[in-house]
Design an enzyme around this catalytic site. Sequence first.
Site, PDB file in Angstrom:
ATOM      1  N   HIS A  18       2.037-108.776  67.590  1.00 33.53           N
ATOM      2  CA  HIS A  18       2.997-108.631  68.689  1.00 33.53           C
ATOM      3  C   HIS A  18       2.443-107.685  69.749  1.00 33.53           C
ATOM      4  O   HIS A  18       2.494-107.976  70.946  1.00 33.53           O
ATOM      5  CB  HIS A  18       4.333-108.055  68.191  1.00 33.53           C
ATOM      6  CG  HIS A  18       5.080-108.920  67.252  1.00 33.53           C
ATOM      7  ND1 HIS A  18       5.562-108.457  66.047  1.00 33.53           N
ATOM      8  CD2 HIS A  18       5.466-110.221  67.327  1.00 33.53           C
ATOM      9  CE1 HIS A  18       6.207-109.430  65.431  1.00 33.53           C
ATOM     10  NE2 HIS A  18       6.160-110.515  66.182  1.00 33.53           N
ATOM     11  N   LYS A  42      19.733-114.243  60.812  1.00 32.40           N
ATOM     12  CA  LYS A  42      18.715-113.717  59.897  1.00 32.40           C
ATOM     13  C   LYS A  42      19.239-112.437  59.269  1.00 32.40           C
ATOM     14  O   LYS A  42      20.162-111.819  59.769  1.00 32.40           O
ATOM     15  CB  LYS A  42      17.419-113.410  60.655  1.00 32.40           C
ATOM     16  CG  LYS A  42      16.692-114.637  61.170  1.00 32.40           C
ATOM     17  CD  LYS A  42      15.359-114.243  61.781  1.00 32.40           C
ATOM     18  CE  LYS A  42      14.579-115.460  62.241  1.00 32.40           C
ATOM     19  NZ  LYS A  42      13.275-115.077  62.815  1.00 32.40           N
ATOM     20  N   ARG A  91       1.011-118.943  66.887  1.00 29.58           N
ATOM     21  CA  ARG A  91      -0.052-118.550  65.962  1.00 29.58           C
ATOM     22  C   ARG A  91      -0.781-119.744  65.392  1.00 29.58           C
ATOM     23  O   ARG A  91      -1.991-119.778  65.314  1.00 29.58           O
ATOM     24  CB  ARG A  91       0.523-117.729  64.807  1.00 29.58           C
ATOM     25  CG  ARG A  91       0.923-116.341  65.182  1.00 29.58           C
ATOM     26  CD  ARG A  91       1.654-115.716  64.045  1.00 29.58           C
ATOM     27  NE  ARG A  91       2.761-116.613  63.737  1.00 29.58           N
ATOM     28  CZ  ARG A  91       3.571-116.503  62.730  1.00 29.58           C
ATOM     29  NH1 ARG A  91       3.428-115.532  61.889  1.00 29.58           N
ATOM     30  NH2 ARG A  91       4.552-117.344  62.530  1.00 29.58           N
ATOM     31  N   SER A 129       5.711-111.100  60.863  1.00 27.02           N
ATOM     32  CA  SER A 129       6.613-110.064  60.358  1.00 27.02           C
ATOM     33  C   SER A 129       7.058-110.371  58.936  1.00 27.02           C
ATOM     34  O   SER A 129       7.121-109.477  58.095  1.00 27.02           O
ATOM     35  CB  SER A 129       7.841-109.931  61.257  1.00 27.02           C
ATOM     36  OG  SER A 129       7.481-109.435  62.517  1.00 27.02           O
TER      37      SER A 129
END
Length: 166
Positions: A18, A42, A91, A129
């Site tokens: 990040h 979440k 990614r 993460s």
Amino acid sequence: MAIVAVYPGTFDPITNGHSDLVERASKLFDQVIVAVAANPGKTPLFDLSHRVDMARNVLGNMSNVKVCGFSELLVDFARLCKANVILRGLRVVSDFEYEMQLASMNRHLSANVETLFLTPAEQFSFISSSLVREVALHGGDVREFVHPLVAKELVTMIGRRHKGQE
């Protein structure tokens, strides 16, 4: 006209990937707003204010970067910030389909905001993460994936969880 980019995410926790993306974006845009999502769908390890504080501490050396928490619709937050760009990181190829859906929905909701994608530097392409949390929760060393402050916060939070002090 200033080009303002909003980089949204849960940032639970903020990783070196990040930070790399924000640093590179800060050279491309007049202002980058790191938008830390409350994201009630979440169950984050850290609460919103803690995630915002960590991101501010990690990114505080970049003068054109601002960190804010948000809980409204992303395009509404972007409008409030007078942002013209939503910045997303890609990614791996599997990220693309989901990110494309988000970009299309955001374009439908607000035609004035463009979504742009940046890929991470190669050394950060596998870091997420959720992987960092998983490694940390199982006692693994995450220091090469996160800022030292974040590594310390992970150890503290996981210690509390194991003691039932959340």
